[in-house]
Scaffold this motif. Sequence first.
Motif, PDB file in Angstrom:
ATOM      1  N   UNK A 181       0.842  -1.038  -0.084  1.00 18.29           N
ATOM      2  CA  UNK A 181       0.080  -0.100  -0.117  1.00 18.29           C
ATOM      3  C   UNK A 181       0.870   1.175   0.008  1.00 18.29           C
ATOM      4  N   UNK A 182       2.199   1.153   0.672  1.00 15.90           N
ATOM      5  CA  UNK A 182       3.036   2.447   0.659  1.00 15.90           C
ATOM      6  C   UNK A 182       3.343   2.747  -0.738  1.00 15.90           C
ATOM      7  N   UNK A 183       3.728   1.777  -1.491  1.00 16.74           N
ATOM      8  CA  UNK A 183       4.109   1.928  -2.757  1.00 16.74           C
ATOM      9  C   UNK A 183       3.152   2.494  -3.644  1.00 16.74           C
ATOM     10  N   UNK A 184       1.806   2.415  -3.361  1.00 18.15           N
ATOM     11  CA  UNK A 184       0.623   3.025  -4.090  1.00 18.15           C
ATOM     12  C   UNK A 184       0.274   4.299  -3.466  1.00 18.15           C
ATOM     13  N   UNK A 185       1.040   4.997  -2.693  1.00 20.59           N
ATOM     14  CA  UNK A 185       0.417   6.002  -1.845  1.00 20.59           C
ATOM     15  C   UNK A 185       1.460   7.198  -2.221  1.00 20.59           C
ATOM     16  N   UNK A 186       0.951   8.478  -2.450  1.00 20.87           N
ATOM     17  CA  UNK A 186       1.620   9.502  -2.744  1.00 20.87           C
ATOM     18  C   UNK A 186       1.223  10.668  -1.682  1.00 20.87           C
ATOM     19  N   UNK A 187       2.402  11.314  -0.939  1.00 18.05           N
ATOM     20  CA  UNK A 187       1.936  12.404  -0.073  1.00 18.05           C
ATOM     21  C   UNK A 187       2.316  13.678  -0.786  1.00 18.05           C
TER      22      UNK A 187
END
Length: 264
Positions: A181-187
């Motif tokens: 999920x982190x790899x699919x998340x953009x901040x």
Amino acid sequence: MLILLPPSEGKADAGTGRRLDLSRLSLPELTPAREEVLGALTALSAGDEETALAALGLSGGQRGELTRNARLARAATAPAGQIYTGVLYEALDLATLPAPAQRAARRSVLISSGLWGAVRLADRIPPYRCPIGAKLPGVGALSAYWRRVLAPVLEAAAGEGPVLDLRSGAYAAIWTPRGAAAGRTVTVRVLHERRVDGRPVRTVVSHFNKATKGRLVRDLLVAGARPRTAAGLVSALRDLKYTVEEQPTAAGRPRQLDVVVTEL
């Protein structure tokens, strides 16, 4: 695509419709937790004023917030997209979005909350005051409470698509995507670039950071952007003429973008 937004401190003065019904809110897995937090908040707000003001980080001039909190269970409601009225939501300007963009917003946007955990724009809630930094009797620190509850619910809500995480501070800390999920998340961090003595200088934006994020979400929705990956989300932002620079991040952490603006 899942879009995570912070709540706003500014809220509508009152709801306009039916009373609060927790069973009608999105993410029904959170209902037991919402019941517990709501019960603790209303009991606190109906009790000793000084204790409640301190627990909620309010000043003596905000005693009216306690009265409102104490009546939440029977208060009139409005869609969350109308309850939150701060800078980000003013820039997003939901009421003027084209119909397809409004439908996309109702599907895609989740708003973090110290009281509700997370709600969708169409969820009917009353105005309230319950910051994520509060400590409630029997519940404890809300940041720690929701950190324990939210992870599996938000992971399921994200599914296999990209996540645009525009939360900040303690609201971002109650769920940090891990693993795949982190790899699919953009901040996103907003930087203001201006020229000082003939050379470009960048500074982190605070207040107007929210306005830029509201415009960014609005532009994505109006454009009908439907990225399938984090890389596709970055490309969509660049297609919308945003100046985007990706920063290096540690493995297993969300991707960090700097959005550089010259006007606030």
